[in-house]
Motif scaffolding. Sequence first.
Motif, short mmCIF file in Angstrom:
data_model
loop_
_atom_site.label_atom_id
_atom_site.label_comp_id
_atom_site.label_asym_id
_atom_site.label_seq_id
_atom_site.Cartn_x
_atom_site.Cartn_y
_atom_site.Cartn_z
N PRO A 163 0.80 -1.24 0.00
CA PRO A 163 0.00 0.00 0.00
C PRO A 163 0.83 1.28 0.00
CG PRO A 163 -0.89 -1.56 1.57
CD PRO A 163 0.41 -2.13 1.10
N ALA A 164 2.06 1.22 0.50
CA ALA A 164 2.89 2.43 0.56
C ALA A 164 3.56 2.75 -0.77
CB ALA A 164 3.95 2.28 1.64
N ALA A 165 3.58 1.81 -1.71
CA ALA A 165 4.24 2.05 -3.00
C ALA A 165 3.55 3.19 -3.74
CB ALA A 165 4.20 0.78 -3.85
N ARG A 166 4.36 4.01 -4.41
CA ARG A 166 3.82 5.17 -5.14
C ARG A 166 3.78 4.86 -6.63
NH1 ARG A 166 6.87 10.32 -2.19
NH2 ARG A 166 6.14 9.85 -0.07
N ILE A 167 2.60 4.99 -7.21
CA ILE A 167 2.39 4.62 -8.62
C ILE A 167 1.80 5.81 -9.36
CG2 ILE A 167 1.16 3.09 -10.19
CD1 ILE A 167 1.30 0.93 -8.08
N GLY A 168 2.36 6.11 -10.52
CA GLY A 168 1.91 7.24 -11.32
C GLY A 168 0.69 6.91 -12.17
N ARG A 169 0.45 7.75 -13.15
CA ARG A 169 -0.73 7.62 -14.00
C ARG A 169 -0.47 6.67 -15.17
NH1 ARG A 169 -2.03 13.84 -15.18
NH2 ARG A 169 -3.77 12.93 -16.35
N ARG A 170 -1.56 6.10 -15.66
CA ARG A 170 -1.55 5.23 -16.85
C ARG A 170 -0.59 4.05 -16.68
NH1 ARG A 170 -1.69 10.41 -18.25
NH2 ARG A 170 0.56 10.50 -18.54
N PHE A 171 -0.59 3.49 -15.50
CA PHE A 171 0.23 2.32 -15.18
C PHE A 171 -0.47 1.07 -15.72
CE2 PHE A 171 1.46 -0.84 -11.73
CZ PHE A 171 2.71 -1.10 -12.28
N PHE A 172 0.28 0.19 -16.39
CA PHE A 172 -0.32 -0.99 -17.00
C PHE A 172 0.45 -2.24 -16.59
CE2 PHE A 172 -0.67 -3.62 -21.10
CZ PHE A 172 -1.81 -4.27 -20.65
N ILE A 173 -0.26 -3.21 -16.01
CA ILE A 173 0.31 -4.51 -15.69
C ILE A 173 -0.35 -5.52 -16.62
CG2 ILE A 173 0.70 -6.26 -13.93
CD1 ILE A 173 0.34 -4.13 -11.81
N ASP A 174 0.40 -6.07 -17.56
CA ASP A 174 -0.15 -7.01 -18.52
C ASP A 174 -0.09 -8.43 -17.95
OD1 ASP A 174 -1.29 -7.97 -20.77
OD2 ASP A 174 0.41 -7.62 -22.10
N HIS A 175 -1.19 -9.15 -18.03
CA HIS A 175 -1.34 -10.50 -17.46
C HIS A 175 -1.29 -10.46 -15.94
CE1 HIS A 175 -1.17 -12.12 -21.48
NE2 HIS A 175 0.02 -11.56 -21.67
N GLY A 176 -0.19 -10.00 -15.38
CA GLY A 176 -0.16 -9.66 -13.96
C GLY A 176 0.26 -10.72 -12.99
N MET A 177 -0.04 -11.97 -13.23
CA MET A 177 0.24 -13.00 -12.23
C MET A 177 1.70 -13.00 -11.78
SD MET A 177 -1.00 -15.40 -10.37
CE MET A 177 -2.61 -15.67 -11.10
N GLY A 178 1.91 -12.97 -10.48
CA GLY A 178 3.25 -13.05 -9.92
C GLY A 178 3.98 -11.73 -9.80
N VAL A 179 3.35 -10.61 -10.12
CA VAL A 179 3.99 -9.30 -9.97
C VAL A 179 4.07 -8.94 -8.49
CG1 VAL A 179 3.71 -6.82 -10.36
CG2 VAL A 179 3.38 -8.43 -12.25
N VAL A 180 5.23 -8.47 -8.04
CA VAL A 180 5.43 -8.04 -6.65
C VAL A 180 6.07 -6.67 -6.66
CG1 VAL A 180 6.58 -8.53 -4.47
CG2 VAL A 180 5.69 -10.42 -5.85
#
Length: 251
Positions: free
Chosen positions: A70-87
């Motif tokens: 929850p503390a991670a800072r993420i900008g605009r138009r962020f895209f995670i493709d497929h996604g499984m296993g992303v940390v």
Amino acid sequence: MFRTLNEDIRAVFDRDPAARSFWEVLTCYPGIHALVLHRFAHWLWGHRLRWLARFVGYFARFVTGIEIHPAARIGRRFFIDHGMGVVIGETAEIGDDVTLYHGVTLGGTSWNKGKRHPTLGDGVVIGAGAKVLGPITVAAGAKVGSNAVVTRPVPEGATAVGNPARIVDHSETGRQREAQAEKMGFSAYAVGGDQGDPLVKALHGLIDHAAETDRRIACLLRELKAQGVKCDEDVQAADHFDPQYLSKMVD
């Protein structure tokens, strides 16, 4: 909030040719679900509702297979493709227009408090299975190839591949080629067809050079023999050099 969500969904259409409709992206893309839940968890974290923020993050991980602190800072138009296993770790910072593929880790290399996760600049692309570790910066426009392990900063516009990761094609010619590639379409998984591991490229170059040197020496020996010049037996009894076999070992 809704304007940000609309931007995120539009980013999917820009980078995923498989996306067919707004409703499909909204309901069937785990990257979008993880991002929406993270933005809520990040808001809770900022208001010091830490346990609830972590619980929302845990729920997002359970539903999507994507774990974002929850503390991670993420900008605009962020895209995670497929996604499984992303940390994505606690102190990670992600700029605008960043793309991650499945299996990516933005991790730390220390148990100490403070900044210990990567910072990604605007427009960065991280290929499937890549690990970006430590408080390093991947500068704007840089790319990390699939399965690369990055522990050092990546310059702006450069491409890092391999384990450990090495910088490839950071010349002006490389940047011009990349600009042309952008005109032709999005470069999926962060690496073009001509961007292999630089160590492998170097070894192939050395093997080719050795093969050519071997061929020239053989020609010289034949010419000397034709001229009646005798050579030492040690020179003629050199080991057989098989460049094709060595190339297969390098690949």
